[in-house]
Structure formats: C-alpha cells, structure tokens
Design an enzyme around this catalytic site. Structure first.
Site, mmCIF file in Angstrom:
data_model
loop_
_atom_site.group_PDB
_atom_site.id
_atom_site.type_symbol
_atom_site.label_atom_id
_atom_site.label_comp_id
_atom_site.label_asym_id
_atom_site.label_seq_id
_atom_site.Cartn_x
_atom_site.Cartn_y
_atom_site.Cartn_z
ATOM 1 C CG ASP A 38 28.577 15.802 -11.475
ATOM 2 O OD1 ASP A 38 28.121 16.254 -12.538
ATOM 3 O OD2 ASP A 38 27.858 15.367 -10.559
ATOM 4 C CG HIS A 241 49.671 38.877 -9.665
ATOM 5 N ND1 HIS A 241 49.833 38.823 -11.027
ATOM 6 C CD2 HIS A 241 49.239 40.148 -9.389
ATOM 7 C CE1 HIS A 241 49.524 40.000 -11.562
ATOM 8 N NE2 HIS A 241 49.162 40.812 -10.581
ATOM 9 C CG ASP A 258 45.244 43.902 -4.636
ATOM 10 O OD1 ASP A 258 44.032 44.146 -4.812
ATOM 11 O OD2 ASP A 258 46.115 44.148 -5.491
ATOM 12 C CG ASP A 269 41.793 46.553 -7.754
ATOM 13 O OD1 ASP A 269 42.232 45.942 -6.768
ATOM 14 O OD2 ASP A 269 42.392 46.600 -8.846
ATOM 15 C CG HIS A 348 53.166 47.198 -9.853
ATOM 16 N ND1 HIS A 348 52.370 48.305 -9.620
ATOM 17 C CD2 HIS A 348 53.549 46.751 -8.614
ATOM 18 C CE1 HIS A 348 52.256 48.499 -8.324
ATOM 19 N NE2 HIS A 348 52.966 47.585 -7.682
ATOM 20 C CG HIS A 352 44.246 48.233 -13.390
ATOM 21 N ND1 HIS A 352 42.918 48.035 -13.104
ATOM 22 C CD2 HIS A 352 44.926 47.796 -12.286
ATOM 23 C CE1 HIS A 352 42.791 47.494 -11.905
ATOM 24 N NE2 HIS A 352 43.989 47.349 -11.377
ATOM 25 C CG HIS A 359 43.575 44.247 -14.639
ATOM 26 N ND1 HIS A 359 44.897 44.528 -14.900
ATOM 27 C CD2 HIS A 359 43.525 44.043 -13.295
ATOM 28 C CE1 HIS A 359 45.609 44.482 -13.776
ATOM 29 N NE2 HIS A 359 44.784 44.180 -12.787
ATOM 30 C CD GLU A 382 47.155 48.763 -8.811
ATOM 31 O OE1 GLU A 382 47.554 47.786 -8.169
ATOM 32 O OE2 GLU A 382 46.270 48.701 -9.673
ATOM 33 C CE1 TYR A 386 54.373 45.393 -3.654
ATOM 34 C CE2 TYR A 386 55.384 46.671 -5.422
ATOM 35 C CZ TYR A 386 54.257 46.274 -4.737
ATOM 36 O OH TYR A 386 53.032 46.735 -5.127
ATOM 37 N NE ARG A 404 49.156 46.113 -4.910
ATOM 38 C CZ ARG A 404 49.707 44.911 -4.722
ATOM 39 N NH1 ARG A 404 51.036 44.768 -4.745
ATOM 40 N NH2 ARG A 404 48.958 43.844 -4.503
ATOM 41 C CD GLU A 406 44.429 48.490 -6.408
ATOM 42 O OE1 GLU A 406 44.124 48.378 -7.611
ATOM 43 O OE2 GLU A 406 44.661 47.508 -5.667
#
Length: 440
Positions: A38, A241, A258, A269, A348, A352, A359, A382, A386, A404, A406
C-alpha cells in the site's frame, strides 16, 4: 526558476521537424512504482516525456502528429481525468481541460481512450516513432495498434517504425541556456550540502547521520537526491557504489561523499573526499594530490573539438605516473597505461553525460569514433584511486584508502565551465574549512 510552456513547445517544434511529414511520434511517461504494501515511491515523471511536455503526472501519453509539407503539426495529450474522490486522496490532477489550458495540448483525451483514439491517428502515416524496447507492455500495445490499423478499412498502419530515442536523446544532449541555469542552481545547492557535511562530520558519527546533513540542505531547497547518496568512510570508499551508509566514521579515516540533488528535473553530481578529523595523513595527502592533479588536467582537457575519451586518457596518464612515483605500481608509465595496470586502483571511467538523468542520454560515439565535445554538452569529471583493504601487493599504509573528486562541467566556446566550483577541493581549502568549524 522554471521552464515555461514556450520552452517545451520549442522542443516539440523541433521534434516535429525531425520526424518529417505525415509521421507520428508516441511517448509515454513512466508508471508509478510499488515500494511495499500500500505504498509507492514518490512519483517522478519520465525524463524524455517531461522534456517534451512539462507534464509531471503519471498515466499519460503524448502524441505528435505531422501532416503534409507546410501544415502545422498536432500535439495530443492523453491523461487522467479530474476525479474529486481520487484527488482528495492523492492530489489534484490537470485533467482534460488542464492539458489544453495549462500544458498547451491541441487535443486532450482521457487516458482510458488511448487504445481507441490512437488507431485513427496511426492510419496512413508514413512512419511511427516510439521508444522501442523501453517497456515490454507498451511494445505489445503498439503491436496491437499496428495490427488494428492494418485491418482498418480506411487505411493502413505506418510502413516504418523508428526508434524515437535516437532523436530525443540527441536533442537532450546539448543544453540550452535555461537548462544550464537550472543545473547551476542544482549544483549550488549540492555544493552547499557538501560544505555542510565537511562542517558537521565528527568521529564516531554514523554514515547515515552525515547523509542526513546532505538531505537537510536538499530538502530546505525543495529538492530530492538525484541518485542514491554514497557516504563511505574508510575502506567503504573503495566500494564504488556503496549506499548502505550504516557504519561509524572513524578518526583518522577519509570519508567519500558522492551525493547531489535534482532541481526542477535537472541533476547535479558531486564527489568530495575529506578526513573525518579534519587533517589528511601523509598517505592520504599523497594519493589525494595525485587524484586532484588528474582531475584538474582532465577538466582542462574538456574542450570543444577534443573527443569524449580524451580527458580520461589525460587523467589515466597522471594517475599512473603518481602511482609509480609513490611505489604502488612499478615500470614504464606508457607501458603500464597501455596494459591498463592502473585498473588495479582505478577501474571506472572519468565522466558521463549529465542532465535530466544523472547518467544522461546521448551517444558517446559517432560510429566507431568517440564523438567530439560541442558547446552545451555537460559532463562529469571524476577520477579516483581506490586501494583495496586486502591488497597485499602494496604497503599496508596505503590499504583501505579510497578517493574520488567529481565536478560538473559545461563545454562552452570559452572553455570548460565548472558548475560545482562552490565546494572546496584542495587539501588546504578543505583543512582550513574544517579547522574553522572545529574552532568555532
């Protein structure tokens, strides 16, 4: 600031030109999404549908019909009817009259009449444009419409079916001045949120508590997160992620955030990485400066005429050189780049497209070649490093550090425009900001 109906009409005008005479384009918004019993997720209209209509309600389909050369095209909107009982429960609807009076539709119909009314609109058109393979259920409906149109005594179905996304995605790729203004607002709000995070973080604070500081700024400005926020402390920053955000932040660790908001359907972003206690350790500082140097060089490489992948190539060379200088990689830099040895620490891409989707849509290649940057394109830059916590190929002092940085970049005739410049990113700037917080 909001886009006007004139802005949406200009987009429909352009789409009508692209599809050519005696053609039809059909685009549906996305469905409401079930969360649990619901309860639905808060509704957000499909980006391409909204891009053409400015209509944010669910259960809607837009139809653009062109006729013979020189004739005006027709814009129809199928949507929910006004319903007092449902509006008491779920909020007001534009209805059929509102679709015409507010959203500039030439014709409007109840969404329940779509299957009936669409047949006459399809008859004897040369081409049908729709979003092929976006939704299996909608594909099946289109197939049924085509069969009924072919069986109709008064005409035939379109002989050609064309992917609508090829046109709309390219329209969305280059942003107007108004779109860039909306993205600047989103970026400014997101920058304020990152600044607040740097000013409120402390040891043993939970990652989700720091995420709440971001959400506070987003909410105060009427915004939602543009994507699931990443707040990764220590080795969690090495998970690209990571969205659990449920661990305590430790004194001496870095925290990678991020996170950014969406304003009036346009995303920002941003990623920043900073020390929980306000001071970078020697190892953190060394790796951070390598990433920052790579990011600044990649931003400088985001110029009209350079191809999409060029900033990544620039960043990779600097990251690899830095890793060699620090002893995490060994060998000739050019050979290490060619063999992609850097992927042990940087796995990576460097950016983008960014726009209504974080994205965003738009092809990255023209045929086999990377496409060249053009004015109005917006891209993230970015790079990161790591070092996995269990990577025994490197000295223990490096392990578990994830970094990172960005920013969001508009390609302009005058060079790259950094939308997200309002949040600090040099070591000196970060430490000074966090020191002023601690001494206040």
């Amino acid at each position: 600031m909001k886009l006007s109906q004139a802005d949406f009409k200009q987009r429909r005008d352009l789409l009508a030109q692209h599809i050519g005479s005696n053609s039809i384009a059909i685009i549906a918004t996305r469905a409401e999404m079930y969360r649990n019993r619901d309860a639905d997720y808060k509704y957000r209209a499909d980006s391409s549908f909204y891009y053409l209509t400015g209509f944010a309600e669910p259960e809607a389909v837009a139809v653009i019909e062109t006729f013979e050369e020189g004739e005006e095209y027709s814009y129809s909107l199928f949507c929910r009817e006004r319903n007092r009982e449902m509006e008491i429960w779920n909020g007001y609807r534009a209805g059929i009259d509102g679709a015409i009076e507010i959203y500039d539709a030439d014709e409007a119909y109840a969404i329940d009449l779509l299957d009936e009314e669409i047949i006459d609109k399809l008859l004897n058109k040369h081409r049908l444009y729709y979003r092929i393979a976006q939704n299996a259920e909608f594909d099946a409906r289109v197939s049924q419409w085509m069969q009924k149109a072919d069986a109709h005594r008064g005409g035939t179905a379109p002989a050609e079916v064309v992917q609508l996304d090829r046109i709309v995605d390219e329209m969305r790729l280059k942003k107007s001045a108004q779109e860039i203004e909306l993205m600047q607002i989103a970026s400014d709000i997101s920058a304020e949120a990152h600044t607040r995070a740097m000013q409120t973080v402390k040891a043993e604070m939970m990652e989700y508590a720091l995420e709440a500081e971001l959400n506070y700024i987003f909410g105060q400005n009427g915004c939602m997160p543009a994507y699931n926020s990443i707040v990764g402390g220590g080795e969690n920053a090495c998970i690209l992620h990571y969205v659990e955000n449920n661990k305590p932040l430790k004194d001496g660790d870095l925290v990678l955030i991020d996170a950014a908001c969406e304003y009036e359907f346009y995303a920002s972003d941003i990623t920043r990485t900073f020390p929980v206690n306000g001071k970078f350790s020697p190892e953190q500082k060394a790796l951070y400066n390598v990433v920052l140097a790579a990011q600044l060089a990649a931003i400088d490489a985001t110029h009209i005429g350079n191809h999409y992948k060029y900033p990544h190539e620039v960043a990779v060379k600097i990251l690899t050189q830095g890793l060699v200088d620090l002893g995490l990689l060994h060998g000739n830099v050019d050979e290490l780049v060619e063999n992609e040895a850097f992927r042990q620490f940087y796995m990576h891409g460097t950016g983008h497209w960014l726009g209504m989707d974080v994205h965003d849509v738009g092809a990255y290649k023209n045929g086999e070649d990377w496409r060249a940057y053009e004015a109005g394109m917006v891209v993230t830059v970015e790079p990161g490093l790591y070092v996995a916590p269990d990577d025994e190929t490197v000295d223990a002092k490096w392990r578990g550090i994830g970094i990172r940085i960005e920013d969001d970049i508009v390609v302009t005739e005058n060079g790259p425009l950094v939308l997200t410049k309002n949040v600090v990113k040099t070591i000196e700037e970060i430490e000074n900001l966090m020191a002023s917080r601690q001494s206040a």
